[in-house]
Design an enzyme around this catalytic site. Structure first.
Site, PDB file in Angstrom:
ATOM      1  N   GLY A   1       0.833  -1.204   0.000  1.00 27.32           N
ATOM      2  CA  GLY A   1       0.000   0.000   0.000  1.00 27.32           C
ATOM      3  C   GLY A   1       0.860   1.242   0.000  1.00 27.32           C
ATOM      4  CG  ASN A   2      -0.176   4.664  -1.437  1.00 25.60           C
ATOM      5  OD1 ASN A   2      -0.900   5.475  -0.874  1.00 25.60           O
ATOM      6  ND2 ASN A   2      -0.544   4.025  -2.546  1.00 25.60           N
ATOM      7  CG  HIS A   3       2.920   6.594   3.848  1.00 24.42           C
ATOM      8  ND1 HIS A   3       2.830   5.833   4.990  1.00 24.42           N
ATOM      9  CD2 HIS A   3       4.169   6.402   3.371  1.00 24.42           C
ATOM     10  CE1 HIS A   3       3.979   5.218   5.194  1.00 24.42           C
ATOM     11  NE2 HIS A   3       4.805   5.543   4.230  1.00 24.42           N
TER      12      HIS A   3
ATOM     13  CB  ALA B   1      -1.734   7.290  -3.810  1.00 24.99           C
TER      14      ALA B   1
END
Ligand code: PMT
Length: 398
Positions: A209-211, A277
């Site tokens: 995943g990402n932030h 994102a």
């Protein structure tokens, strides 16, 4: 847009930022608004009811029962009087009470009787603002339909520096002006907005995943709704909530699911804003069972995800607009312009993660809007709510 003739009910609770409400009331009056104020008992330690009554040119709502006159102050009548209520500053204590339906003072009972839009500007110390219970209470109030005006970063009364300062009176005014003033500019427009990260499963318990928090996309949706648009908001995993009669909020996990939902809704949209994102790659195989820690090394083979934005741009009608986002760490304008060109977009919003307060997670952003004719509009570092409004205002004039 002027607030002339609008009836604004200001709720003041007991925090140091209450002293700033004097200038907020003056700003409202200058705009021609009718102002009434109500105060919690604790707030008069920070600003006197006499100051508030004098500036607002109206009696202040303090108690259900006024022992001096022997009269009952009708909180329902006060609530119905208002075209909008704005609570500022809101302490952690009042916030918790508002989120849970307490009504042990006049201000809270009036809040519970609101039939009009409600705006809430929290203010408290750094750790209190960051506490999960405060976040939960804000999310609850937002889910109940209140508009949260996020606290800003700066010096706090405790001497600490960080998020927790009440938004400045000028910002509070701008939020109200925006609410009453520009509702019509997106009326009749259908927006498809993507937000948040995607989670690409590795096994039943792990993912890539990402932030991304989803804030930028949710603020865009909120701003578009305020301006009269109908919005389909497609969000990856995010703690944020939003409800509105003109909003369809669809939650997804992976890039593949995002693509499927975008494909379903794209032909009905006038404008697509792709703030999600999206993971560029996903594991080629998803393990059916949790992967065991048996080897010293583990290799996960990745395959390319579909590019959702590129799909929308390739499948757009002449009257549809496609706006991408680009998160860059270096050569921002060049990289974003390359994406704009390659994906055949109408515009791209660049955020460069080379300064604090920009990009993932926080409440602020600094963006540049690059159009297909290479014209660049640069925006200042401001809250994501303000960024969203400014972007929509720039985009509606094609
Ligand atoms: O959610 P927040 O915490 O508020 O943070 C906001 C944000 C930083 C995530 C947001 O402002 C932002 O920049 N979003 C895009 C981040 C990104 O993935 O940029 P990118 O340069 O990798 O992608 C370019 C564009 O292609 C984006 O519009 C993205 O949605 C889209 N894309 C990318 C890959 C892919 N497989 N499909 C896509 O649609």
């Amino acid at each position: 847009m002027s607030l002339k003739g609008k009836r604004i009910l200001v709720g003041i609770t007991g925090g140091i930022a209450a002293y700033k409400i004097a200038s907020f009331i003056r700003l409202l009056k200058k705009q021609g608004a009718e102002v009434r104020c109500m105060m919690t008992p604790a707030s008069s330690d920070f600003i006197t009811p006499l100051t508030v009554a004098t500036l607002s040119e109206n009696p202040v709502g303090l108690e259900f029962y006024d022992a001096r006159t022997g009269q009952w102050t009708n909180h329902v009548e006060w609530a119905l009087w208002a075209d909008a209520m704005i609570f500022a500053p809101v302490t952690a204590n009042s916030l918790a009470k508002m989120a849970h339906g307490f009504s042990d003072n006049f201000l809270l009972a009036t809040f519970l009787s609101a039939k009009c839009p409600v705006f809430i500007a929290p203010a408290m110390d750094l750790d209190m603002y960051a506490h999960p219970s405060t976040k939960r209470n804000l999310a609850q109030l937002e889910a109940d339909g209140a508009f949260i005006i996020p606290a800003e970063s700066g010096e706090l009364a405790s001497g600490l520096t960080g998020e927790g300062r009440m938004a400045e009176p000028e910002t509070l005014l701008a939020v109200l002006e925006d609410h009453f003033g520009s509702d019509e500019s997106y009326k009749g427009k259908k927006l498809l907005i993507t937000a948040g990260p995607t989670y690409e499963a590795i096994d039943p318990v792990r993912f890539i995943g990402n932030h991304s928090s989803g804030k930028m996309g949710f603020e865009l949706a909120k701003a578009a709704l305020q301006k009269g648009a109908e919005v389909v908001l497609i969000s990856g995993p995010s703690a944020l909530e939003l409800s509105h009669p003109n909003l369809q909020l669809i939650r997804i996990q992976s890039a593949q699911q995002l693509l499927e939902i975008v494909q379903k809704h794209w032909s009905k949209a006038d404008i697509g804003i792709f703030a999600a994102a999206v993971a560029d790659y996903r594991p080629a195989d998803v393990a059916e069972q949790k992967i065991k820690k048996s080897e010293d090394e583990l290799t996960i083979r990745l395959v390319k995800n579909p590019d959702v934005l590129a799909w929308a741009a390739a499948n757009k009608q002449a009257d549809q607009q496609v706006i991408g986002f680009a998160l860059e760490t270096n050569n921002g304008v060049a990289n974003a312009s390359e994406k704009l060109e390659r994906k055949q977009l109408d515009a791209i919003v660049l955020n460069e993660m080379n300064e604090p307060g920009v990009g993932f997670g926080g409440n602020t952003n600094r963006v540049q809007l690059i159009r297909k004719d290479n014209k660049i509009t640069r925006f200042e570092l401001q809250s994501k709510a303000e960024t969203a409004r400014a972007l929509l205002e720039a985009l509606i004039v094609k």
